[in-house]
Design a protein around this motif. Structure first.
Motif, PDB file in Angstrom:
ATOM      1  N   PHE A 169       1.663   6.735  -6.930  1.00 24.64           N
ATOM      2  CA  PHE A 169       0.608   7.564  -7.513  1.00 24.64           C
ATOM      3  C   PHE A 169       0.723   9.030  -7.100  1.00 24.64           C
ATOM      4  CE2 PHE A 169      -0.987   3.491  -8.727  1.00 24.64           C
ATOM      5  CZ  PHE A 169      -1.526   3.760  -9.981  1.00 24.64           C
ATOM      6  N   ALA A 170       1.329   9.302  -5.958  1.00 29.62           N
ATOM      7  CA  ALA A 170       1.615  10.697  -5.609  1.00 29.62           C
ATOM      8  C   ALA A 170       2.643  11.261  -6.585  1.00 29.62           C
ATOM      9  CB  ALA A 170       2.115  10.793  -4.171  1.00 29.62           C
ATOM     10  N   LEU A 171       3.672  10.480  -6.897  1.00 28.69           N
ATOM     11  CA  LEU A 171       4.673  10.920  -7.874  1.00 28.69           C
ATOM     12  C   LEU A 171       4.063  11.059  -9.269  1.00 28.69           C
ATOM     13  CD1 LEU A 171       7.750   8.774  -6.753  1.00 28.69           C
ATOM     14  CD2 LEU A 171       7.480  11.260  -6.530  1.00 28.69           C
ATOM     15  N   ALA A 172       3.253  10.085  -9.654  1.00 26.08           N
ATOM     16  CA  ALA A 172       2.603  10.150 -10.973  1.00 26.08           C
ATOM     17  C   ALA A 172       1.694  11.373 -11.056  1.00 26.08           C
ATOM     18  CB  ALA A 172       1.812   8.866 -11.246  1.00 26.08           C
ATOM     19  N   GLY A 173       0.978  11.652  -9.982  1.00 29.55           N
ATOM     20  CA  GLY A 173       0.097  12.814  -9.965  1.00 29.55           C
ATOM     21  C   GLY A 173       0.880  14.109 -10.096  1.00 29.55           C
ATOM     22  N   ALA A 174       1.930  14.258  -9.299  1.00 28.75           N
ATOM     23  CA  ALA A 174       2.750  15.473  -9.360  1.00 28.75           C
ATOM     24  C   ALA A 174       3.395  15.624 -10.736  1.00 28.75           C
ATOM     25  CB  ALA A 174       3.809  15.434  -8.257  1.00 28.75           C
ATOM     26  N   TYR A 175       3.915  14.513 -11.279  1.00 32.15           N
ATOM     27  CA  TYR A 175       4.545  14.555 -12.600  1.00 32.15           C
ATOM     28  C   TYR A 175       3.540  15.003 -13.661  1.00 32.15           C
ATOM     29  CZ  TYR A 175       6.557  13.095 -16.999  1.00 32.15           C
ATOM     30  OH  TYR A 175       7.015  13.094 -18.294  1.00 32.15           O
ATOM     31  N   ASN A 176       2.364  14.395 -13.666  1.00 33.94           N
ATOM     32  CA  ASN A 176       1.372  14.741 -14.690  1.00 33.94           C
ATOM     33  C   ASN A 176       0.912  16.190 -14.575  1.00 33.94           C
ATOM     34  OD1 ASN A 176       1.365  11.855 -15.281  1.00 33.94           O
ATOM     35  ND2 ASN A 176      -0.565  12.258 -16.294  1.00 33.94           N
ATOM     36  N   ILE A 177       0.720  16.662 -13.365  1.00 35.76           N
ATOM     37  CA  ILE A 177       0.302  18.048 -13.191  1.00 35.76           C
ATOM     38  C   ILE A 177       1.397  18.996 -13.684  1.00 35.76           C
ATOM     39  CG2 ILE A 177      -0.217  19.831 -11.465  1.00 35.76           C
ATOM     40  CD1 ILE A 177      -1.701  17.547  -9.907  1.00 35.76           C
ATOM     41  N   ALA A 178       2.645  18.711 -13.318  1.00 32.07           N
ATOM     42  CA  ALA A 178       3.752  19.566 -13.767  1.00 32.07           C
ATOM     43  C   ALA A 178       3.893  19.526 -15.291  1.00 32.07           C
ATOM     44  CB  ALA A 178       5.055  19.132 -13.094  1.00 32.07           C
ATOM     45  N   TRP A 179       3.864  18.331 -15.867  1.00 35.46           N
ATOM     46  CA  TRP A 179       3.994  18.187 -17.322  1.00 35.46           C
ATOM     47  C   TRP A 179       2.845  18.900 -18.018  1.00 35.46           C
ATOM     48  CZ3 TRP A 179       1.955  16.725 -21.892  1.00 35.46           C
ATOM     49  CH2 TRP A 179       2.826  16.387 -22.921  1.00 35.46           C
TER      50      TRP A 179
ATOM     51  N   ARG B  56       0.820  -1.214   0.000  1.00 33.12           N
ATOM     52  CA  ARG B  56       0.000   0.000   0.000  1.00 33.12           C
ATOM     53  C   ARG B  56       0.855   1.266   0.000  1.00 33.12           C
ATOM     54  NH1 ARG B  56      -3.034   3.655   3.152  1.00 33.12           N
ATOM     55  NH2 ARG B  56      -5.193   3.800   2.437  1.00 33.12           N
ATOM     56  N   ARG B  57       1.865   1.307   0.852  1.00 31.06           N
ATOM     57  CA  ARG B  57       2.716   2.500   0.931  1.00 31.06           C
ATOM     58  C   ARG B  57       3.421   2.763  -0.396  1.00 31.06           C
ATOM     59  NH1 ARG B  57       5.258   6.366   3.332  1.00 31.06           N
ATOM     60  NH2 ARG B  57       7.486   6.530   3.611  1.00 31.06           N
ATOM     61  N   LEU B  58       3.953   1.736  -1.011  1.00 31.51           N
ATOM     62  CA  LEU B  58       4.609   1.881  -2.318  1.00 31.51           C
ATOM     63  C   LEU B  58       3.634   2.448  -3.346  1.00 31.51           C
ATOM     64  CD1 LEU B  58       6.936   1.375  -4.361  1.00 31.51           C
ATOM     65  CD2 LEU B  58       5.949  -0.914  -4.678  1.00 31.51           C
ATOM     66  N   HIS B  59       2.429   1.930  -3.355  1.00 29.48           N
ATOM     67  CA  HIS B  59       1.437   2.400  -4.326  1.00 29.48           C
ATOM     68  C   HIS B  59       1.038   3.856  -4.060  1.00 29.48           C
ATOM     69  CE1 HIS B  59       1.438  -1.577  -5.844  1.00 29.48           C
ATOM     70  NE2 HIS B  59       0.730  -2.108  -4.875  1.00 29.48           N
ATOM     71  N   ARG B  60       0.940   4.215  -2.808  1.00 35.14           N
ATOM     72  CA  ARG B  60       0.616   5.621  -2.490  1.00 35.14           C
ATOM     73  C   ARG B  60       1.718   6.543  -2.991  1.00 35.14           C
ATOM     74  NH1 ARG B  60      -1.189   7.299   3.003  1.00 35.14           N
ATOM     75  NH2 ARG B  60      -2.225   8.841   1.728  1.00 35.14           N
ATOM     76  N   VAL B  61       2.973   6.161  -2.757  1.00 36.49           N
ATOM     77  CA  VAL B  61       4.097   6.982  -3.220  1.00 36.49           C
ATOM     78  C   VAL B  61       4.117   7.034  -4.747  1.00 36.49           C
ATOM     79  CG1 VAL B  61       6.628   7.103  -3.340  1.00 36.49           C
ATOM     80  CG2 VAL B  61       5.494   6.627  -1.152  1.00 36.49           C
TER      81      VAL B  61
ATOM     82  N   LEU C 249      -6.396  12.830 -10.759  1.00 41.52           N
ATOM     83  CA  LEU C 249      -6.952  11.489 -10.513  1.00 41.52           C
ATOM     84  C   LEU C 249      -5.918  10.575  -9.852  1.00 41.52           C
ATOM     85  CD1 LEU C 249      -8.943  10.978 -13.824  1.00 41.52           C
ATOM     86  CD2 LEU C 249      -9.881  11.435 -11.549  1.00 41.52           C
ATOM     87  N   TYR C 250      -4.664  10.667 -10.297  1.00 44.74           N
ATOM     88  CA  TYR C 250      -3.614   9.843  -9.686  1.00 44.74           C
ATOM     89  C   TYR C 250      -3.401  10.220  -8.224  1.00 44.74           C
ATOM     90  CZ  TYR C 250      -2.441   8.394 -14.468  1.00 44.74           C
ATOM     91  OH  TYR C 250      -2.474   7.901 -15.740  1.00 44.74           O
ATOM     92  N   LEU C 251      -3.526  11.512  -7.902  1.00 46.40           N
ATOM     93  CA  LEU C 251      -3.416  11.924  -6.501  1.00 46.40           C
ATOM     94  C   LEU C 251      -4.548  11.318  -5.666  1.00 46.40           C
ATOM     95  CD1 LEU C 251      -2.340  15.666  -6.789  1.00 46.40           C
ATOM     96  CD2 LEU C 251      -0.904  13.676  -6.231  1.00 46.40           C
ATOM     97  N   GLU C 252      -5.714  11.173  -6.260  1.00 47.13           N
ATOM     98  CA  GLU C 252      -6.822  10.524  -5.555  1.00 47.13           C
ATOM     99  C   GLU C 252      -6.527   9.044  -5.335  1.00 47.13           C
ATOM    100  OE1 GLU C 252     -10.487   9.950  -3.595  1.00 47.13           O
ATOM    101  OE2 GLU C 252      -9.141  11.653  -3.841  1.00 47.13           O
ATOM    102  N   VAL C 253      -5.889   8.379  -6.306  1.00 42.43           N
ATOM    103  CA  VAL C 253      -5.487   6.980  -6.101  1.00 42.43           C
ATOM    104  C   VAL C 253      -4.476   6.901  -4.964  1.00 42.43           C
ATOM    105  CG1 VAL C 253      -4.401   4.943  -7.136  1.00 42.43           C
ATOM    106  CG2 VAL C 253      -5.956   6.355  -8.504  1.00 42.43           C
ATOM    107  N   ALA C 254      -3.556   7.849  -4.898  1.00 47.50           N
ATOM    108  CA  ALA C 254      -2.578   7.875  -3.806  1.00 47.50           C
ATOM    109  C   ALA C 254      -3.275   8.057  -2.458  1.00 47.50           C
ATOM    110  CB  ALA C 254      -1.558   8.992  -4.030  1.00 47.50           C
TER     111      ALA C 254
ATOM    112  N   ALA D 152      -4.303  -4.329  -6.230  1.00 48.20           N
ATOM    113  CA  ALA D 152      -5.595  -3.708  -5.905  1.00 48.20           C
ATOM    114  C   ALA D 152      -6.785  -4.517  -6.408  1.00 48.20           C
ATOM    115  CB  ALA D 152      -5.647  -2.294  -6.492  1.00 48.20           C
ATOM    116  N   TRP D 153      -6.565  -5.439  -7.313  1.00 45.06           N
ATOM    117  CA  TRP D 153      -7.680  -6.174  -7.906  1.00 45.06           C
ATOM    118  C   TRP D 153      -8.563  -6.866  -6.876  1.00 45.06           C
ATOM    119  CZ3 TRP D 153     -11.009  -6.207 -11.466  1.00 45.06           C
ATOM    120  CH2 TRP D 153     -11.795  -7.340 -11.710  1.00 45.06           C
TER     121      TRP D 153
END
Length: 138
Positions: A11-21, A4-9, A60-65, A124-125
């Protein structure tokens, strides 16, 4: 949920990356053309729109995180896009429409996320399936 912790990190990174990009693409929609040697676009609004969509994916990725147990559908759509994007780019490169240098965008936007997104979907499945089954929709 497993890892769970790995997945939160992730998707937090994916969210930040996508927003910045996404923000950068909106502010400078010709950057990709300059970096890859493509002629400047006559309609940079299209790339800016792509940036807007990718930025929204970031939210959306931040919400998954925030709530990884409920993020399976978002991550599944995200990974599908991260697979189809390189397929489309491969076609553009193979047909000579775009130069091979354009692959740089796929590496950072798509390929680096394949394994962590797939791992998340696998972990998560069971949670998603049990939640979906209990909703009366299954």
């Amino acid at each position: 949920m497993r890892r769970r912790r790995l997945h939160r990190v992730t998707f937090a990174l994916a969210g930040a990356y996508n927003i910045a990009w996404g923000c950068y693409a909106v502010l400078d929609p010709q950057w990709f053309h300059r970096v890859t040697g493509l002629p400047l676009s006559n309609s940079p609004q299209i790339f800016a729109c792509l940036g807007m969509v990718l930025g929204l994916y970031g939210l959306l990725y931040l919400e998954v995180a925030r709530r990884p147990e409920a993020g399976w559908p978002v991550a599944a759509v995200g990974l599908t896009g991260k697979i189809l994007g390189p397929v489309g780019l491969a076609w553009l490169i193979a047909t000579g429409t775009w130069p091979a240098d354009t692959v740089i965008m796929i590496i950072t936007n798509d390929l680096v996320w394949w394994v962590p997104f797939a791992l998340y979907l696998r972990d998560a499945w069971p949670e998603f399936r049990s939640t979906f089954s209990g909703s009366g929709l299954a």
